[in-house]
Design a protein around this motif. Structure first.
Motif, short mmCIF file in Angstrom:
data_model
loop_
_atom_site.label_atom_id
_atom_site.label_comp_id
_atom_site.label_asym_id
_atom_site.label_seq_id
_atom_site.Cartn_x
_atom_site.Cartn_y
_atom_site.Cartn_z
N GLY A 335 34.02 35.68 38.28
CA GLY A 335 34.58 36.51 39.34
C GLY A 335 36.04 36.83 39.13
O GLY A 335 36.56 37.79 39.71
N CYS A 336 36.72 36.04 38.29
CA CYS A 336 38.11 36.35 37.98
C CYS A 336 38.22 37.59 37.11
O CYS A 336 39.23 38.27 37.11
N GLY A 382 34.73 34.96 44.43
CA GLY A 382 35.51 35.24 43.22
C GLY A 382 36.55 36.33 43.43
O GLY A 382 37.57 36.36 42.74
N THR A 385 39.68 34.32 45.00
CA THR A 385 40.25 33.09 44.47
C THR A 385 41.41 33.40 43.54
O THR A 385 41.26 34.21 42.63
N VAL A 388 43.26 35.33 39.80
CA VAL A 388 42.77 36.69 39.62
C VAL A 388 41.69 36.99 40.65
O VAL A 388 40.63 36.40 40.64
N GLY A 389 41.95 37.89 41.54
CA GLY A 389 40.97 38.28 42.54
C GLY A 389 41.23 39.72 42.96
O GLY A 389 42.31 40.05 43.42
NA NA Z 1 38.89 35.04 41.36
#
Ligand code: NA
Ligand code: NA
Lengths: 437, 326, 197
Positions: A335-336, A382, A385, A388-389
């Motif tokens: 998710g990043c 993700g 967070t 990196v989001g």
């Molecule tokens: Na993230």
């Protein structure tokens, strides 16, 4: 170096670019371009891909909802509609600590009910809410974090594009998935409100509190918001009633708020031009990130990192619950770097048969639906967070004076609420499934 | 493997065409090459972009091989439209045979000069899947129906429906949100995109198909040329008329099990008799033939001759021509 | 430099305005199409119910209904809008970035970073414009049209190209600005999320 290694090395490279203040879209674009260049040994492939990729991303029908809703947000502000809306919310909730932030979460949930995209929900709601939250004395990082988290409700609360894709990939019933997503979506909204109340108790200076307003005035404020409610009902009703698509709903909303703003004098040539340039700025920023993500994800798919990562976890031979936990953690990590749809397209064909072969004490259909809802949630977590989001970046850029770090700090409360919810849903599948019984 | 080729398409991996046609073809190529060719498969447009860009992806070498609906790129491959004309095609094998023959003769160095074509085929009978029963053209008045090609949308307009053009993968989202009242597609792909769950009425046509869409399995030309001669031969041996008949036939055969899904759900399946089709539907859609011939003439193509040849070839097809993989 | 910047900013704003006008046109078009579609449904209902059938049939025959090809108009128009929005976003430093770690770096290092990022951005924007032009040429030669209105797809590519070229020009201009900033120590273009606040 194998393609797989190049793919894995692209993660730290991308992080480095982002931490060196390279704009997110540009960083992903560059990582994708460089990755394909290294993989293929020449630039023919990325160059060829660019002949159509930018046009195809910018002309995506589902995404055209973004500029329309952004413009609607500006018109709503110009016509005094968002102020009126927040005034009403504040009258009811302003004497509670964090009341206005809770109202913003509620508004995100309402908007999420009509919109299938979390980026669009976050961007639209922040256009309306950020100035208001500021007026009510909320600190910048808390406001941006609230809207970034609230935006994920756009996907969690049906209808949701992610669930439709999941249904197609796994041959599940769309209506049942939507139904199953309902309770977890509402739980998400409640969990976020709990996070608000905890945050304002830990950081008392972060939010203003007002004297309670008499009941009669509370209801009088409600009368002031009838034009907004009318537009809102037209948009929501039209989309739910199948009269128009979400994109068409955005157009109706923009025209409706535009007319109201024109009638009550908020919309002039001057402010119209300002709305255009602000819409231009935010839309271009969002679409450039979308383009960068598409390019980078095309590269990642080719290196087969998501596919190999999935197969590796599957091969570890762990207990069912450990496999499930590992899968959910992988989604948090991916998710990043990836958007929700690409992640699902690349990994579900591998994960799904594995999960279906495990015994969780549920029927096959219930396992499929339960897993789908869990994936839907972690994929969205993700987006918020740190470091990196996607939602964090977009909302933070809409509030230039707020440092990223303060957004990071505040969003941890929402991430914690998400984790508690995921643990609950894993431990008690019935929360997701009881509506289907 | 010595050579790794990428294969991209727009359907989910477990849909009929990927499983019964594309994977079968790819596995056979891998086996015939003695493991020297490996084919990596990217379903659901995993490499990015939208289905109409597939043919460009192949042409530019973004992927080595791609499967696409020719109708998604209207105006580019005009001759293929002869098989999309209403009530033109009776049998998918015969039509795929005719299509492959005409490809060899006329399209190879014209429409498709920029790519290496592996197979050319049509799907089984195209039909309506709608939220209201449809028996006559009048029943479609004002309904929003998805069409997959220029000619299908022309057909929809002439029967009074409001055509909305979109690729197959977008259909389920649009049906689930009420954006569409129905869609035209053959039975075969309906379960993969959830159509029987989303609409309850299906209208079949006895006799010739209301329409069909044309497909190509295309390979990047430079990539093909770069292969050593024996591997080129592996590709060639699995290309052309026999493979096209197999692909079209297999896809049409998948209609039956897919139809059963709708039957099991208790959906309402109606059949327009051949007599009713000729009496009520034919007159409404007949003008498409004239306008199409005029379109072709404007492009310097003899449309009438193409129609005649397609009909001639379809009538000369016999089942013993279906040899690929047997 | 400040004078030049006003001109570039003005031109970028003009492009954004053009995008805004097209966006407004799309919004109105979509709303008219919805009205037409809903109205067409009502007219058919009137025909079925035998109510004012002459008027209803007349309006239907006149073409009262959804705007043909509204979906593809939105798609083509939106591509033009976003490309037209890109120069203004870029020249005003509107692209989202993360300043968490660079805040600890000395000011001089940050200025150098600004130059490098501007160069990277310029290269990318130029490449995007160049390849969009390649795509435009291909759509021209292939004769591909849209499904319903059957207008050449190359028109939409061509319109988008205007914004893409402007964005590329703005990208190159920003390299100049960043170099000027590092030489003079003055700030012309702050970032949306920058090291300078
Ligand atoms: Na993230
Ligand atoms: Na939603």
């Amino acid at each position: 170096m194998s393609n797989l290694e190049i793919g894995i090395w692209s993660f730290p490279a991308l992080l480095l670019l982002i931490f060196l203040r390279v704009p997110i879209g540009l960083a992903m674009f560059s990582a994708g371009f460089a990755g394909m260049w290294v993989t293929m040994g020449n630039t023919r492939l990325p160059m060829a891909q660019l002949k159509d990729l930018a046009y195809s991303q910018f002309s995506n029908y589902s995404l055209s909802i973004v500029p329309m809703f952004l413009l609607m947000g500006y018109f709503a502000t110009l016509g005094g509609m968002s102020q009126a809306l927040f005034k009403a919310a504040e009258n009811f909730l302003g004497h509670r600590k964090g009341g206005v932030a809770m109202a913003a979460i509620g508004a995100c949930a309402g908007f999420g009910a009509i919109c299938g995209s979390s980026l669009a929900t976050a961007a639209t709601m922040s256009r309306v809410s950020l100035p208001e939250l500021k007026r009510y004395g909320y600190d910048g990082g808390f406001s941006t974090a609230t809207l970034a988290a609230g935006g994920t409700l756009g996907i969690l609360i049906p209808p949701s594009v992610v669930l439709v894709i999941y249904a197609i990939l796994t041959e599940q019933n769309i209506a049942k998935l939507f139904l199953a997503a309902f309770v977890p979506g509402v739980l998400a909204a409640i969990g976020y409100m709990v996070a608000v109340s905890i945050y304002v108790r830990v950081h008392p200076a972060s939010a203003g509190v007002r004297e309670p307003v008499p009941m009669r005035e509370r209801f009088r404020a409600l009368i002031d918001v009838w034009p907004v409610l009318l537009v809102f009902l037209a948009v929501v009703g039209g989309i739910y009633g199948g009269i128009f698509t979400p994109t068409e709903g955005a157009a109706v909303g923009a025209l409706g708020t535009g007319i109201i703003a024109l009638v009550n004098g908020g919309l002039t040539w001057r402010t119209l031009l300002d709305s255009f340039s602000d819409t231009a700025r935010s839309s271009a920023m969002i679409f450039f990130i979308v383009l960068g993500a598409a390019f980078y994800n095309a590269f990642l798919a080719r290196t087969r990192v998501p596919q190999e990562l999935s197969e590796w976890v599957v091969g570890l031979g762990m207990t069912p619950i450990a496999v499930l936990a590992a899968i959910l953690v992988i989604y948090l990590i991916l998710g990043c770097f990836m958007d929700s749809l690409s992640m699902i397209l690349l990994t579900i064909p591998i994960f799904f048969p594995v999960v279906m072969a495990l015994d969780f004490g549920l029927t096959a259909e219930h396992t499929a639906i339960w897993f789908g809802i869990l994936v839907l949630i972690v994929v969205e977590v993700g987006l918020i967070t740190p470091p990196v989001g996607m939602n964090l970046f977009v909302i933070n850029a809409m509030s230039p004076e707020t440092p990223m770090v303060s957004t990071y700090r505040a969003v941890l409360y929402y991430v914690a609420s998400d984790i508690v919810r995921v643990v609950l849903l894993v431990a008690f599948p019935a929360i997701t499934l009881f509506l289907l019984a | 493997a010595e050579v790794t080729l990428t294969l991209e398409h727009f359907l989910p991996p477990q849909a009929n065409v990927p499983v019964q046609v594309l994977d079968v073809w790819a596995d056979k190529v891998e086996a015939d090459s003695g493991g020297r060719i490996e084919i990596e498969r990217y379903p659901s447009m995993q490499l990015g972009g939208a289905p109409p860009e597939l043919i460009d992806h192949v042409q530019d070498g973004i992927v080595d091989i791609g499967w696409t609906v020719v109708g998604y790129t209207p105006g580019r491959f005009p001759r293929t439209e002869v098989f999309e004309l209403p009530f033109m095609v009776k049998d998918a094998r015969a039509a795929s045979y005719a299509y492959a023959k005409i490809f060899e003769e006329q399209m190879k160095d014209a429409d498709f000069k920029d790519v290496k074509i592996v197979g050319t085929w049509v799907h089984g009978p195209g039909m309506f899947h709608t939220n209201k029963p449809v028996m006559q053209p009048g029943d479609l008045q004002g309904m929003k129906i998805r069409g997959g090609s220029r000619l299908v949308n022309d057909l929809l307009t002439r029967v009074g429906a409001e055509p909305i053009g979109m690729p197959v993968p977008a259909v389920s989202e649009a049906l689930s949100k009420g954006v569409l009242d129905g869609t035209t597609i053959p039975w075969e792909v309906t379960p993969a995109v959830k159509v029987p769950e989303l609409v309850r009425n299906h209208t079949e046509f006895e006799g010739p198909a209301l329409y069909t869409l044309t497909f190509v399995l295309a390979m990047n030309k430079d990539r093909y040329e770069s292969l050593p001669d024996d591997l080129k031969r592996v590709i060639d041996d699995n290309s052309g008329v026999p493979f096209s008949i197999f692909a079209g036939g297999t896809q049409a055969d998948a209609d039956g099990p897919a139809r059963q899904v709708a039957v099991d759900l208790g959906n309402d399946i109606k059949t327009v008799s051949q007599a009713d089709a000729e009496a009520q539907w034919m007159p409404v859609v007949q003008p498409i033939y004239e306008s199409w011939i005029a379109d072709m003439n404007a492009k310097g193509i003899d449309g009438q001759a193409l129609i005649d040849e397609a009909k001639q070839l379809m009538s000369e097809y016999t089942p013993d021509m279906d040899t690929w993989g047997k | 430099m400040a004078g030049l910047h006003r001109i570039v900013l003005g031109l970028a704003r003009l492009m954004a305005l053009a995008g805004g006008v097209v966006l407004t046109f799309l919004i109105v078009m979509v709303c008219l199409s919805i009205i037409g579609r809903a109205g067409n449904g009502v007219l058919h209902w009137m025909l079925d119910a035998g109510f004012m059938t002459g008027t209803a049939q007349g309006l239907i025959d006149w073409g009262f209904g959804a705007i043909r090809g509204d979906f593809e108009l939105v798609e083509a128009g939106m591509a033009f809008c976003i490309f037209a929005f890109l120069p203004y976003c870029t020249v005003t430093g509107g692209h989202a970035s993360v300043d968490v770690f660079t805040n600890f770096l000395p000011r001089g290092v940050n200025r150098v970073l600004d130059v490098l990022i501007a160069v990277l951005f310029a290269v990318v924007l130029v490449v995007i414009a160049m390849q969009l032009y390649e795509g435009f040429l291909r759509k021209m030669s292939s004769g591909q049209t849209t499904l319903l209105l059957e207008f050449p797809v190359s028109w939409a590519y061509g319109a988008s190209l205007v914004g893409a070229v402007a964005a590329a020009a703005v990208g190159c201009y920003l390299v100049m600005v960043r170099v000027y900033e590092i030489l003079t120590g003055r700030l012309i273009v702050p970032n949306a999320v920058g090291a300078d606040h």
